[in-house]
Design an enzyme around this catalytic site. Structure first.
Site, PDB file in Angstrom:
ATOM      1  N   LYS A 217     -12.559   0.746   0.322  1.00  0.00           N
ATOM      2  CA  LYS A 217     -12.198   1.255   1.630  1.00  0.00           C
ATOM      3  C   LYS A 217     -10.698   1.458   1.663  1.00  0.00           C
ATOM      4  CE  LYS A 217     -12.822  -0.362   6.374  1.00  0.00           C
ATOM      5  NZ  LYS A 217     -11.787  -1.141   6.982  1.00  0.00           N
TER       6      LYS A 217
ATOM      7  N   ASN B 117      -3.683   2.936  -0.430  1.00  0.00           N
ATOM      8  CA  ASN B 117      -3.360   2.833  -1.869  1.00  0.00           C
ATOM      9  C   ASN B 117      -3.106   1.400  -2.325  1.00  0.00           C
ATOM     10  OD1 ASN B 117      -3.486   5.669  -2.098  1.00  0.00           O
ATOM     11  ND2 ASN B 117      -1.399   5.806  -1.277  1.00  0.00           N
ATOM     12  N   ARG B 118      -3.681   0.442  -1.641  1.00  0.00           N
ATOM     13  CA  ARG B 118      -3.528  -0.970  -1.989  1.00  0.00           C
ATOM     14  C   ARG B 118      -2.082  -1.471  -1.873  1.00  0.00           C
ATOM     15  NH1 ARG B 118      -7.902  -0.400  -0.792  1.00  0.00           N
ATOM     16  NH2 ARG B 118      -9.817  -0.926  -1.879  1.00  0.00           N
ATOM     17  N   LEU B 119      -1.223  -0.698  -1.202  1.00  0.00           N
ATOM     18  CA  LEU B 119       0.159  -1.158  -1.001  1.00  0.00           C
ATOM     19  C   LEU B 119       0.233  -1.888   0.348  1.00  0.00           C
ATOM     20  CD1 LEU B 119       2.413   1.721  -2.390  1.00  0.00           C
ATOM     21  CD2 LEU B 119       1.617  -0.359  -3.491  1.00  0.00           C
ATOM     22  N   HIS B 120      -0.501  -2.959   0.408  1.00  0.00           N
ATOM     23  CA  HIS B 120      -0.616  -3.699   1.665  1.00  0.00           C
ATOM     24  C   HIS B 120       0.706  -4.365   2.037  1.00  0.00           C
ATOM     25  CE1 HIS B 120      -4.703  -2.929   0.701  1.00  0.00           C
ATOM     26  NE2 HIS B 120      -4.708  -3.764  -0.325  1.00  0.00           N
TER      27      HIS B 120
END
Ligand SMILES: Cc1cc2nc3c(=O)[nH]c(=O)nc-3n(C[C@H](O)[C@H](O)[C@H](O)COP(=O)(O)O)c2cc1C
Length: 214
Positions: free
Chosen positions: A9, A191-194
């Site tokens: 997601k 993009n998983r750059l949380h």
């Protein structure tokens, strides 16, 4: 085999930037808590996971309900003789965590836990419905029991004994307060750059704020 590798997601609901955060993590907790509540879609916003280090050396996590939070910490109620109660008596270092999927947020709190004052536990116990009060009395939480019937019979007996009487808090049931030492706020981003912002308690009781790599 159930392959879940395609469960994926993109997180796009919000952001957490240093330019926009308070000096104190409790203030940010409060802000996030109410934003999640107002956004909707989370049934029990105050449900949190409490992890303890057990007497067997294993960590154990279970869900409880957060009942109050103040600048001192986070309060929940339970049985002091339960597995978690015994773990806490041996090691007061615990971890609380919240996952609020609606806004793609996670909060992880490391802290020390202690019992709250007896009169505060009395006050909260008093506010509970009779059924919950009796349930707390009949259940030796975390003990092995022979059957559900044993529990139900015990409750029936207690209900009969308590008619017209005040139901007092059992001494082994009450509140714990978790005093935070570290609070991490995690906001899902694309993009998983949380975003991960961690507050760490300094010796002068101010908070050091740092960003962590996702
Ligand atoms: C949504 C939810 C809320 C719960 N709230 C509490 C609670 O506030 N206090 C409590 O003692 N147990 C609560 N429980 C039960 C605990 O998860 C757990 O089963 C119980 O405290 C015994 O844990 P222990 O044997 O590790 O001590 C809740 C469970 C769920 C799923």
């Amino acid at each position: 085999m159930e392959d879940l590798s395609n469960y994926r997601k993109s997180y796009e609901k919000s952001e957490l930037l240093e330019t926009n955060i308070p000096e104190d993590p409790i203030m940010l907790f409060k802000k996030w808590f109410h934003e999640v509540e107002d956004f909707g879609g989370v049934e029990e916003v105050n449900a949190m996971t409490v992890s303890t280090i057990g007497l067997d050396g294993f960590p154990k996590a279970r869900v409880v309900l957060l009942k109050q939070f103040t600048y001192e910490g986070f309060i929940f109620y339970t049985n002091y003789d339960s597995e978690k109660g015994r773990a806490i008596a041996n090691n007061p270092n615990v971890c609380l965590s919240f996952f609020w999927h609606s806004l793609e947020r996670q909060i992880i709190i490391k802290g020390r836990v202690r019992k709250i004052a007896e009169n505060l536990s009395d006050g909260y116990f008093e506010s509970r419905p009779d059924g919950s009060k009796l349930g707390a009395i009949v259940s030796n939480q975390s003990e092995v029991i022979a059957s559900r019937t044993v529990l139900e019979e015990k409750l029936k007996q207690l209900e009969a004994d308590c008619v017209g009487k005040e139901i007092l808090r059992p001494k082994n049931w009450g509140g714990y307060i978790v005093e935070p030492q570290e609070v991490e706020f995690w906001q899902g981003r694309p993009n998983r750059l949380h975003d991960r912002i961690r507050y760490k308690l300094n010796t002068d009781f101010s908070w050091k704020i740092e960003r962590l790599a996702p």
